[in-house]
Design an enzyme around this catalytic site. Structure first.
Site, PDB file in Angstrom:
ATOM      1  N   VAL A  98     -55.682  12.626  36.318  1.00  0.00           N
ATOM      2  CA  VAL A  98     -56.515  11.640  35.312  1.00  0.00           C
ATOM      3  C   VAL A  98     -57.676  11.065  36.247  1.00  0.00           C
ATOM      4  O   VAL A  98     -57.162  10.453  37.033  1.00  0.00           O
ATOM      5  CB  VAL A  98     -56.154  10.591  34.426  1.00  0.00           C
ATOM      6  CG1 VAL A  98     -57.286   9.783  33.570  1.00  0.00           C
ATOM      7  CG2 VAL A  98     -54.799  11.120  33.435  1.00  0.00           C
ATOM      8  N   GLN A 105     -56.485  22.264  32.749  1.00  0.00           N
ATOM      9  CA  GLN A 105     -55.792  21.859  32.048  1.00  0.00           C
ATOM     10  C   GLN A 105     -56.271  21.447  30.885  1.00  0.00           C
ATOM     11  O   GLN A 105     -56.855  20.537  30.458  1.00  0.00           O
ATOM     12  CB  GLN A 105     -54.943  20.568  32.176  1.00  0.00           C
ATOM     13  CG  GLN A 105     -53.524  20.137  31.916  1.00  0.00           C
ATOM     14  CD  GLN A 105     -52.815  19.133  32.372  1.00  0.00           C
ATOM     15  OE1 GLN A 105     -53.696  17.803  32.372  1.00  0.00           O
ATOM     16  NE2 GLN A 105     -51.904  19.236  32.322  1.00  0.00           N
ATOM     17  N   CYS A 115     -47.646  14.267  28.697  1.00  0.00           N
ATOM     18  CA  CYS A 115     -48.638  13.230  28.879  1.00  0.00           C
ATOM     19  C   CYS A 115     -48.277  12.099  28.091  1.00  0.00           C
ATOM     20  O   CYS A 115     -48.346  12.475  26.702  1.00  0.00           O
ATOM     21  CB  CYS A 115     -49.923  13.239  28.633  1.00  0.00           C
ATOM     22  SG  CYS A 115     -51.279  11.572  28.938  1.00  0.00           S
ATOM     23  N   GLY A 161     -42.960  15.414  40.660  1.00  0.00           N
ATOM     24  CA  GLY A 161     -42.931  14.641  40.964  1.00  0.00           C
ATOM     25  C   GLY A 161     -42.335  14.090  42.454  1.00  0.00           C
ATOM     26  O   GLY A 161     -41.752  15.180  43.081  1.00  0.00           O
TER      27      GLY A 161
END
Length: 373
Positions: A26, A92, A121, A221
């Site tokens: 974002v 996306q 999200c 991650g």
């Protein structure tokens, strides 16, 4: 309706194998960050999530000077891309509707290399709208969106999820998603309630990789250093990996021998200006890249008001005047307009005084007005 033959589907899946990718972020996964990541060696780059309703039926324009392709609606820029990333950028989207998702995908499909559905999200605005992580709790809707996209667009379709606390539930969902015909699945190895500071659960990926083989499975991650790439693949069996925070810290993370943060940040600012990226967004990203918030450099950048003062603070004033300012629009560097207007006004006043021009009536009345007050 698009009908995929097995050979083409295999070729699409191969795009997602043995890769090191830029994750969707974002406010950070903008065009300059994507182009810079590709420059430093990223194999594919994801855009930040864009809501389907926002991008659907946008007007498409191309800036002849910069080559930037803009998708706009109601005078607002929704998404920008460039031919230089066309074969390696994955768009996306956030969606809760198969029909709207398809409208959005068709708007951009000829300018991107793939379409990705965000199903991970955890942000409130996304979940409340039935998007993001909410889709994981509504697999019928999730799979209906994916099937609609797979059957009707001309580029590969992928999906990004998180894990449930329940491993069996996660594996069952992954199997169902894979059955829609997607070309790859990305798994963020955290639950929707886990924060980035909490260690990603890489061990949860092994079974998903085994169950979905030969479908490419991408790990997301805690890929914070170049050396994490091979280690993660060895531990989890992941086909590829992607990084978010690692690229914010230094976009050259995609190289074994990276460059300094200062050099990477300087190159980011140059890329941002060439792409006419919003100054506010560029400043936001640059300040994220500087971790020493007490350093003189950080404080100088924090005080900058426009691209010109930012470039001066970074020692690239020559670039600003020779190239940068020619690319950035007034709209994306609004303080420059105000500063230039102020300088012009001061210059005009100075010139008037030097040739004995009388002040304007408004200026002449000001002292009188003050006196009466």
């Amino acid at each position: 309706m698009t009908v995929l033959d097995s050979e083409k589907h295999q070729a699409w899946q191969d795009r997602y194998r043995n890769g090191y990718f830029l994750a969707p972020m974002v406010r950070v996964g903008t065009l300059p960050m994507r182009l810079l990541s590709l420059h430093y060696g990223a194999d594919l780059v994801w855009t930040c999530e864009i809501i389907d309703k926002s991008i659907a039926n946008c007007a498409r324009t191309v800036n002849d000077k910069t080559g930037v392709i803009s998708f706009t609606k109601d005078g607002r820029e929704i998404f920008t891309t460039h031919a230089d990333e066309k074969s390696r950028v994955v768009f996306q989207m956030g969606s809760a509707s198969p029909e709207t998702a398809l409208e959005a995908a068709r708007t951009v499909e000829h300018d991107v290399a793939g379409i990705d559905l965000n199903c991970g999200c955890p942000m409130k605005f996304s979940v409340q709208g039935g998007m993001g992580a909410a889709l994981m709790e509504d697999p019928d809707r999730l799979c209906a969106i994916l099937e609609t996209l797979v059957q009707n667009v001309s580029v590969p379709v992928t999906c990004k999820i998180r894990v449930f606390d329940d491993e069996e539930k996660t594996v069952a969902l992954a199997r169902r998603i894979a059955s829609t015909g997607i070309s790859a699945l990305t798994v963020h190895c955290r639950t929707r309630h886990m924060r980035p500071r909490e260690k990603a659960m890489w061990h949860r990926l092994n079974r998903i990789v085994d169950e979905l083989s030969p479908l490419p499975v991408i790990l997301n991650g805690d890929i914070c250093h170049y050396d994490d790439v091979q280690r993660a693949r060895e531990i989890t069996g992941a086909t590829s990996v992607m990084t978010a925070r690692g690229a914010i810290a230094n976009p050259s993370i995609f190289r074994k021998e990276g460059v300094s943060v200062l050099e990477a940040t300087t190159e980011f600012v140059k890329a941002a200006m060439r792409a006419s990226n919003s100054y506010a967004n560029t400043k936001y990203t640059v300040l994220l890249m500087y971790t020493d918030t007490k350093s003189p450099e950080y404080k100088t950048l924090q005080a900058s008001k426009c691209y010109e003062t930012m470039c001066a603070a970074m020692g690239i004033t020559e670039f600003y005047h020779a190239e940068g300012k020619l690319c950035v629009t007034d709209r994306n560097d609004p303080m420059r307009v105000k500063q230039n207007a102020a300088l012009g006004k001061r210059s005009a006043t100075k010139n008037e005084k030097s040739v004995g021009v009388q002040p304007t009536s408004d200026a002449a009345e000001t002292p009188t007005k003050r006196a009466k007050a």
